[in-house]
Write an enzyme that holds these catalytic residues in place. Structure first.
Site, PDB file in Angstrom:
ATOM      1  N   HIS A  67       0.815  -1.220   0.000  1.00 15.07           N
ATOM      2  CA  HIS A  67       0.000   0.000   0.000  1.00 15.07           C
ATOM      3  C   HIS A  67       0.852   1.276   0.000  1.00 15.07           C
ATOM      4  O   HIS A  67       0.459   2.284  -0.568  1.00 15.07           O
ATOM      5  CB  HIS A  67      -0.941   0.025   1.204  1.00 15.07           C
ATOM      6  CG  HIS A  67      -1.806  -1.186   1.304  1.00 15.07           C
ATOM      7  ND1 HIS A  67      -2.728  -1.527   0.337  1.00 15.07           N
ATOM      8  CD2 HIS A  67      -1.892  -2.162   2.237  1.00 15.07           C
ATOM      9  CE1 HIS A  67      -3.347  -2.655   0.682  1.00 15.07           C
ATOM     10  NE2 HIS A  67      -2.859  -3.065   1.833  1.00 15.07           N
ATOM     11  N   HIS A  98       5.726   6.870   6.073  1.00  8.98           N
ATOM     12  CA  HIS A  98       5.451   6.277   4.761  1.00  8.98           C
ATOM     13  C   HIS A  98       4.999   7.373   3.796  1.00  8.98           C
ATOM     14  O   HIS A  98       4.795   8.521   4.207  1.00  8.98           O
ATOM     15  CB  HIS A  98       4.377   5.185   4.902  1.00  8.98           C
ATOM     16  CG  HIS A  98       3.072   5.705   5.392  1.00  8.98           C
ATOM     17  ND1 HIS A  98       2.733   5.733   6.727  1.00  8.98           N
ATOM     18  CD2 HIS A  98       2.021   6.273   4.734  1.00  8.98           C
ATOM     19  CE1 HIS A  98       1.542   6.273   6.868  1.00  8.98           C
ATOM     20  NE2 HIS A  98       1.082   6.619   5.675  1.00  8.98           N
ATOM     21  N   HIS A 100       2.512   8.572   0.363  1.00  7.31           N
ATOM     22  CA  HIS A 100       1.433   8.450  -0.617  1.00  7.31           C
ATOM     23  C   HIS A 100       1.883   9.291  -1.813  1.00  7.31           C
ATOM     24  O   HIS A 100       2.459  10.369  -1.632  1.00  7.31           O
ATOM     25  CB  HIS A 100       0.127   9.004  -0.048  1.00  7.31           C
ATOM     26  CG  HIS A 100      -0.311   8.319   1.221  1.00  7.31           C
ATOM     27  ND1 HIS A 100      -1.246   7.325   1.250  1.00  7.31           N
ATOM     28  CD2 HIS A 100       0.081   8.487   2.509  1.00  7.31           C
ATOM     29  CE1 HIS A 100      -1.422   6.906   2.490  1.00  7.31           C
ATOM     30  NE2 HIS A 100      -0.632   7.600   3.293  1.00  7.31           N
ATOM     31  N   GLU A 110      -2.758  13.135   0.003  1.00  7.26           N
ATOM     32  CA  GLU A 110      -4.077  12.752   0.534  1.00  7.26           C
ATOM     33  C   GLU A 110      -4.848  14.019   0.900  1.00  7.26           C
ATOM     34  O   GLU A 110      -5.964  14.220   0.443  1.00  7.26           O
ATOM     35  CB  GLU A 110      -3.896  11.830   1.738  1.00  7.26           C
ATOM     36  CG  GLU A 110      -3.223  10.532   1.339  1.00  7.26           C
ATOM     37  CD  GLU A 110      -3.751   9.341   2.090  1.00  7.26           C
ATOM     38  OE1 GLU A 110      -3.484   9.244   3.298  1.00  7.26           O
ATOM     39  OE2 GLU A 110      -4.445   8.497   1.467  1.00  7.26           O
ATOM     40  N   HIS A 123       3.733  10.706   5.708  1.00  6.51           N
ATOM     41  CA  HIS A 123       3.033  10.621   6.992  1.00  6.51           C
ATOM     42  C   HIS A 123       3.960  10.080   8.063  1.00  6.51           C
ATOM     43  O   HIS A 123       4.472   8.966   7.942  1.00  6.51           O
ATOM     44  CB  HIS A 123       1.812   9.700   6.872  1.00  6.51           C
ATOM     45  CG  HIS A 123       0.686  10.316   6.108  1.00  6.51           C
ATOM     46  ND1 HIS A 123      -0.323   9.595   5.515  1.00  6.51           N
ATOM     47  CD2 HIS A 123       0.412  11.632   5.859  1.00  6.51           C
ATOM     48  CE1 HIS A 123      -1.169  10.426   4.939  1.00  6.51           C
ATOM     49  NE2 HIS A 123      -0.744  11.668   5.115  1.00  6.51           N
ATOM     50  N   THR A 209      -6.170   6.929   7.194  1.00  4.11           N
ATOM     51  CA  THR A 209      -6.669   7.105   5.821  1.00  4.11           C
ATOM     52  C   THR A 209      -6.779   5.779   5.077  1.00  4.11           C
ATOM     53  O   THR A 209      -7.021   5.776   3.863  1.00  4.11           O
ATOM     54  CB  THR A 209      -5.771   8.074   5.020  1.00  4.11           C
ATOM     55  OG1 THR A 209      -4.480   7.466   4.860  1.00  4.11           O
ATOM     56  CG2 THR A 209      -5.645   9.421   5.705  1.00  4.11           C
ATOM     57  N   THR A 210      -6.542   4.668   5.768  1.00  5.68           N
ATOM     58  CA  THR A 210      -6.713   3.331   5.181  1.00  5.68           C
ATOM     59  C   THR A 210      -7.547   2.491   6.135  1.00  5.68           C
ATOM     60  O   THR A 210      -7.641   2.820   7.336  1.00  5.68           O
ATOM     61  CB  THR A 210      -5.352   2.621   4.989  1.00  5.68           C
ATOM     62  OG1 THR A 210      -4.786   2.340   6.280  1.00  5.68           O
ATOM     63  CG2 THR A 210      -4.392   3.450   4.168  1.00  5.68           C
TER      64      THR A 210
HETATM   65  S1  BO1 Z   1      -2.223   6.939   7.782  1.00  2.00           S
HETATM   66  O1  BO1 Z   1      -1.101   7.725   8.232  1.00  2.00           O
HETATM   67  O2  BO1 Z   1      -3.526   7.436   8.181  1.00  2.00           O
HETATM   68  N1  BO1 Z   1      -2.184   6.835   6.190  1.00  2.00           N
HETATM   69  C1  BO1 Z   1      -2.030   5.353   8.455  1.00  2.00           C
HETATM   70  C2  BO1 Z   1      -2.870   4.346   8.082  1.00  2.00           C
HETATM   71  C3  BO1 Z   1      -2.711   3.081   8.634  1.00  2.00           C
HETATM   72  C4  BO1 Z   1      -1.702   2.845   9.550  1.00  2.00           C
HETATM   73  C5  BO1 Z   1      -0.855   3.879   9.908  1.00  2.00           C
HETATM   74  C6  BO1 Z   1      -1.020   5.130   9.367  1.00  2.00           C
HETATM   75  N2  BO1 Z   1      -1.478   1.626  10.108  1.00  2.00           N
HETATM   76  C7  BO1 Z   1      -2.422   0.551  10.115  1.00  2.00           C
HETATM   77  C8  BO1 Z   1      -1.751  -0.716   9.680  1.00  2.00           C
HETATM   78  C9  BO1 Z   1      -2.761  -1.828   9.710  1.00  2.00           C
HETATM   79  C10 BO1 Z   1      -3.364  -1.925  11.093  1.00  2.00           C
HETATM   80  C11 BO1 Z   1      -3.887  -0.562  11.531  1.00  2.00           C
HETATM   81  C12 BO1 Z   1      -4.402  -0.577  12.949  1.00  2.00           C
HETATM   82  O3  BO1 Z   1      -2.888   0.414  11.423  1.00  2.00           O
HETATM   83  O4  BO1 Z   1      -1.292  -0.555   8.359  1.00  2.00           O
HETATM   84  O5  BO1 Z   1      -2.148  -3.050   9.382  1.00  2.00           O
HETATM   85  O6  BO1 Z   1      -4.462  -2.841  11.082  1.00  2.00           O
HETATM   86  O7  BO1 Z   1      -3.450  -1.003  13.861  1.00  2.00           O
HETATM   87 ZN    ZN Z   2      -0.598   7.617   5.274  1.00  2.00          ZN
END
Ligand code: BO1
Ligand code: ZN
Length: 267
Positions: A67, A98, A100, A110, A123, A209-210
């Site tokens: 991702h 990470h 995007h 985003e 992020h 955001t995921t």
């Molecule tokens: S973000 O910064 O909002 N794009 C973002 C999105 C997801 C995560 C971190 C930052 N981490 C996710 C992991 C998943 C896990 C979830 C809850 O956190 O990728 O594998 O299920 O712990």
């Molecule tokens: Zn992110």
């Protein structure tokens, strides 16, 4: 499950709610930052980041989780904490960062600013140290804070982004494997505003955001972008997603503010 993605051929963003119900919530991220509607909050201050290593360097491992290219911090080699800003005295610990990014440079971020996208958005994901780990904190309403940093093309050459970009060729395909970039990453040099007490930012309460889209994030979006070159973006675009397609356009569309307050600092 992990079968979500950014293209509608898999569970695209409009279908995420089928697999992750929280993604249909009212306080989701990202948003369009309408600068004229951002308010000031007299209890907010400048950001206060502290680095265990005096040179602001970190070490970690780089992975392609299908991702986003992600650097997970090795805290035994020095942590980073965040307080201040909208967070007050509560301290948050850096877990990972990470990126995007778009398949073309006119999209990729985003968050958007007055409807405009940047080519990429970094992020920096922090968790509240009242909790034992990122996983513990992730679903709690006060669990997370993420700093968003926009990347724009044509501002100049960022040597440390080049270091990360070149390492990405080692994680072209998604897998559990990771790669440790040689030496340490001087995060404070990569994003100078992280060590400025005066860095302007926008802030609001939102979500991951995921999937699972937990509404647990105090978002802090830096106003000033950093620079990325087209060739650095092209290295990011050469990564593969879980679907086998290029890992680009890995950004979620913006969501409605739904009555939330958007703040800016300074006033
Ligand atoms: S973000 O910064 O909002 N794009 C973002 C999105 C997801 C995560 C971190 C930052 N981490 C996710 C992991 C998943 C896990 C979830 C809850 O956190 O990728 O594998 O299920 O712990
Ligand atoms: Zn992110």
């Amino acid at each position: 499950g992990s079968r979500w993605g950014y293209k509608q051929t898999v569970y695209g963003p409009t279908d995420w709610g089928l697999a992750a119900p929280l993604c249909t919530g009212q306080f989701q991220s990202p948003i369009d930052i309408i600068t004229s509607s951002a308010q000031t909050n007299s209890s907010h201050n400048g950001l206060a980041l502290t680095f265990d290593n005096t040179d602001g360097a970190i070490s970690g491992s780089l992975t392609n989780n299908g991702h986003a290219p992600t650097v997970t911090l090795d805290k035994t080699k020095g942590g980073v904490t965040l307080a201040g800003g909208p967070l007050g005295q509560t301290t948050f610990s850096l877990e990972q960062f990470h990126f995007h990014f778009g398949c073309e440079s006119n999209v990729g971020s985003e968050h958007t600013v007055d409807g405009n996208s940047y080519a990429s958005e970094m992020h920096l994901v922090f968790y509240n140290t009242l909790y034992e780990s990122f996983q513990e904190a992730a679903s709690k309403s006060d669990g997370l804070s993420v700093i968003g940093v926009f990347l724009q093309v044509n501002g100049g050459f960022n040597e440390w982004l080049e270091n990360i970009a070149l390492s990405l060729t080692n994680v072209k395909f998604p897998s559990g494997g990771s790669y440790s970039p040689g030496g340490s990453i001087p995060l404070a040099t990569l994003v100078p505003d992280l060590v400025s007490k005066n860095a302007p930012y926008y802030t609001y309460k939102g979500s991951l955001t995921t999937p699972p889209c937990y509404e647990s994030v105090q978002w802090i979006v830096l106003k000033n972008p950093i620079s990325v070159t087209k060739s650095q973006l092209e290295i990011m675009r050469s990564l593969s997603a879980t679907s086998g397609n290029s890992l680009c356009n890995n950004f979620r569309p913006v969501n409605a503010l739904n009555g939330r307050k958007l703040y800016k600092w300074p006033g």
